[in-house]
Write an enzyme that holds these catalytic residues in place. Structure first.
Site, PDB file in Angstrom:
ATOM      1  N   TRP A  39      36.101 -31.371  20.695  1.00 32.37           N
ATOM      2  CA  TRP A  39      36.463 -30.706  21.967  1.00 32.37           C
ATOM      3  C   TRP A  39      35.219 -29.916  22.375  1.00 32.37           C
ATOM      4  O   TRP A  39      35.143 -29.439  23.416  1.00 32.37           O
ATOM      5  CB  TRP A  39      37.499 -29.351  21.523  1.00 32.37           C
ATOM      6  N   LYS A  87      40.624 -41.381  21.321  1.00 33.41           N
ATOM      7  CA  LYS A  87      41.571 -40.332  21.142  1.00 33.41           C
ATOM      8  C   LYS A  87      40.678 -39.161  21.509  1.00 33.41           C
ATOM      9  O   LYS A  87      39.889 -38.798  20.441  1.00 33.41           O
ATOM     10  CB  LYS A  87      42.311 -40.137  19.609  1.00 33.41           C
ATOM     11  N   PRO A  88      40.829 -38.430  22.698  1.00 39.06           N
ATOM     12  CA  PRO A  88      40.243 -37.318  22.901  1.00 39.06           C
ATOM     13  C   PRO A  88      40.847 -36.011  22.029  1.00 39.06           C
ATOM     14  O   PRO A  88      42.078 -36.338  21.587  1.00 39.06           O
ATOM     15  CB  PRO A  88      40.607 -36.935  24.515  1.00 39.06           C
ATOM     16  N   GLY A 142      33.214 -35.000  14.241  1.00 41.50           N
ATOM     17  CA  GLY A 142      34.102 -33.879  13.777  1.00 41.50           C
ATOM     18  C   GLY A 142      33.634 -33.163  12.447  1.00 41.50           C
ATOM     19  O   GLY A 142      32.453 -33.500  11.967  1.00 41.50           O
ATOM     20  N   SER A 143      34.753 -32.777  11.732  1.00 43.72           N
ATOM     21  CA  SER A 143      34.136 -32.023  10.340  1.00 43.72           C
ATOM     22  C   SER A 143      33.871 -33.265   9.190  1.00 43.72           C
ATOM     23  O   SER A 143      34.509 -34.316   9.434  1.00 43.72           O
ATOM     24  CB  SER A 143      35.357 -31.163  10.064  1.00 43.72           C
ATOM     25  N   GLU A 165      29.562 -38.691  12.780  1.00 44.99           N
ATOM     26  CA  GLU A 165      28.570 -37.391  13.073  1.00 44.99           C
ATOM     27  C   GLU A 165      29.287 -36.187  12.800  1.00 44.99           C
ATOM     28  O   GLU A 165      30.417 -35.713  13.406  1.00 44.99           O
ATOM     29  CB  GLU A 165      28.249 -37.771  14.627  1.00 44.99           C
ATOM     30  N   LEU A 166      28.906 -35.574  11.535  1.00 40.36           N
ATOM     31  CA  LEU A 166      29.967 -34.552  10.912  1.00 40.36           C
ATOM     32  C   LEU A 166      29.066 -33.464  11.039  1.00 40.36           C
ATOM     33  O   LEU A 166      28.450 -33.171  11.853  1.00 40.36           O
ATOM     34  CB  LEU A 166      30.127 -34.957   9.506  1.00 40.36           C
ATOM     35  N   CYS A 192      27.383 -28.646  16.655  1.00 39.94           N
ATOM     36  CA  CYS A 192      27.013 -29.312  15.347  1.00 39.94           C
ATOM     37  C   CYS A 192      25.580 -28.911  15.140  1.00 39.94           C
ATOM     38  O   CYS A 192      25.114 -28.966  14.060  1.00 39.94           O
ATOM     39  CB  CYS A 192      27.428 -30.677  15.032  1.00 39.94           C
TER      40      CYS A 192
HETATM   41  C1  SIN Z   1      27.641 -31.727  18.730  1.00 33.14           C
HETATM   42  O1  SIN Z   1      27.749 -30.690  18.398  1.00 33.14           O
HETATM   43  O2  SIN Z   1      28.302 -32.787  17.846  1.00 33.14           O
HETATM   44  C2  SIN Z   1      26.760 -32.364  19.916  1.00 33.14           C
HETATM   45  C3  SIN Z   1      25.498 -31.633  20.242  1.00 33.14           C
HETATM   46  C4  SIN Z   1      24.665 -32.403  21.118  1.00 33.14           C
HETATM   47  O3  SIN Z   1      25.149 -33.474  21.573  1.00 33.14           O
HETATM   48  O4  SIN Z   1      23.583 -31.843  21.540  1.00 33.14           O
END
Ligand code: SIN
Length: 481
Positions: free
Chosen positions: A150, A174-175, A229-230, A252-253, A286
């Site tokens: 999100w 799936k959003p 996500g996590s 991508e965690l 992230c």
């Molecule tokens: C993310 O928080 O996973 C993506 C951040 C970004 O693309 O800069």
């Protein structure tokens, strides 16, 4: 102004107005924005089958033709940046300017990968015998499925869908249940751009998330799965994908990005960079600097400048002029931040500014700077995902690198220095997939985005991002006389 939007799911080129629906709330005031279909495993299977049917024709198109359709999709996004920005802001809480920036960032993946697909070259390999010739060709991996977060309702979809479609794959996403409307707006624009039915599908869900994920991971028709996500969920999904059908996986965690400020840094630049990195999307990315490590000699000067600047950040709903910090995504998020800050304060940290919820509403947190933070505090060891900057003191480069690397995560890292030798040295020593020197923001479509250690597998964006959606096939031409 409230943006107009589609609120039905999109499968096989058709809008699905299922009766079972869930509410999408505005995180700034918890008002209902829309009701969206709450689909499950059966509908996910239908979307995967549609993507499977659409695959041969889409994969067979020359890259130039796919690129032309993607260009049209990109152009529609650019023409619609305002509406997309308002939608991202309404369902995700970002200040409008930042949300519009995400829309442009998200669109850029579609432009870039459409172009890059034309350069998906194979190789000729010098043969080991006179009677053979060796080549490799690149082929689309097949049907791809994705689960997206999100915090970037648009860009985290296009960062996966654009290389997939460019490579000749078809796609089911799936959003997140908090921000499905931006995904549906992307589907609406894809349809207008001439993306054929079944090539891009959006399965919305709330109560059936586990079922949708299970079908995506276990379906033998899906050859690639991508998740942002996590780490906790990513490990489970990755294991399910490999354990069931050995599909290719990108993960991508979570991160726990350190930002190091050395005594030789330009302090104003460091404060600006730390704020840009830490407070982007109210600390909910992230790659946000999670913890800020400051060299002893400049700790007081840096913390004063940082505190002064953070105290001035304007907090409020994303559609209000001049707002820099929006709400957190939901109640759980605000409770987590309150808990982590509370624990730090109870263990001896000091709030130089903030340290509490904000009066703008139930899900707003005051931008915070914490001093006297120690390495054992959760604000150092865990991703905060909120507008809280913990400051940790260090005495030497070795100690700074040791603290930075003392985590199972390795997504992004930042540091500020004017010493070019140190810049090389520290960039090489830091355990992270992405290192940014003297700059708090680095994301764009041309770079390989991804982590090491428990921050994930694979790269998104850049030439590496296209590779993730293709197979390299080796072909041997034998029997040469
Ligand atoms: C993310 O928080 O996973 C993506 C951040 C970004 O693309 O800069």
């Amino acid at each position: 102004m409230s943006p107009t939007f589609r609120s039905d799911a999109y499968i096989d080129g058709a809008w699905r107005a299922d009766a079972r629906r869930f509410l999408v709330l505005n995180p700034a005031n918890q008002s209902v924005i829309a009701e969206v279909p709450d689909l499950g495993g059966a509908e996910t299977q239908q979307a995967i089958e549609a993507a499977h049917r659409a695959l041969p024709a889409w994969a067979a198109k020359p890259a130039k033709e796919r690129a032309a359709i993607m260009r049209a999709w990109f152009d529609l996004m650019i023409a619609d940046l305002d509406r997309l920005g308002r939608l991202i802001s309404a369902e995700g809480g970002k200040p409008f300017g930042e949300a519009k920036g995400e829309a442009a960032y998200g669109a850029a993946f579609v432009e870039w990968f459409g172009e890059e697909a034309k350069r998906a070259y194979g190789r000729t390999i010098p043969s080991t015998t006179a009677t053979r010739r060796y080549v490799t060709i690149k082929q689309p991996i097949g049907v791809c499925a994705a689960i997206t977060p999100w915090n970037f309702p648009m860009a985290m979809i296009t960062r996966k869908a654009a290389p997939a479609l460019a490579a000749g794959c078809t796609f089911v996403v799936k959003p997140p249940s908090q921000t499905p409307l931006t995904a549906l707006a992307l589907a609406e624009l894809a349809e207008k751009a001439g993306v054929p039915p079944g090539v891009f599908n959006v399965v919305t869900t709330h109560d059936h998330t586990a079922d949708v994920g299970r079908v995506m991971c276990e379906s033998p028709l899906v050859r690639k799965f991508s998740f942002t996500g996590s780490t906790e969920i990513g490990k489970k999904l990755g294991a399910a994908c490999v354990g069931s059908t050995v599909k290719k996986v990108s993960l991508e965690l979570g991160g726990n990005a350190p930002l190091l400020v050395f005594a030789d840094a330009d302090l104003d630049l460091a404060v600006k960079g730390a704020i840009a990195s830490k407070f982007r999307n109210a600390g909910q990315t992230c790659v946000c600097a999670n913890r800020i490590l400051v060299e002893d000699a400049i700790y007081d000067a840096f913390s004063k400048k940082m505190t002064d600047a953070v105290a001035k950040l304007k907090v409020g709903p994303g559609d209000q002029d001049g707002v820099e910090i929006g709400p957190l995504i939901d109640q759980k998020a605000i409770e987590k931040v309150e808990r982590m800050v509370g624990e730090a304060l109870a263990s001896g940290a000091v709030a130089l500014t903030g340290g509490k919820k904000h009066s703008a509403g139930a899900q707003f947190y005051t931008p915070t700077v914490l001093a006297n933070v120690t390495r054992d505090m959760r604000v150092n060891t865990e991703e905060i995902f909120g507008p809280v900057a913990p400051l940790i003191r260090f005495k030497s480069e070795d100690e700074a690198v040791a603290i930075a690397n003392d985590t199972p995560f390795g997504l992004a890292a930042y540091f500020f220095t004017k010493d070019v030798n140190r810049a090389w040295r520290v960039a090489e020593r830091i355990e992270a997939g992405m290192v940014s020197i003297n700059d708090g923001i680095f994301s764009n479509e041309v770079i390989p985005f991804g982590g090491v250690k428990e921050s994930g597998l694979g790269r998104e964006g850049g030439v590496e991002g296209l590779e993730e959606y293709m197979e390299t096939k080796f072909v041997n031409f034998g029997g040469f006389a």
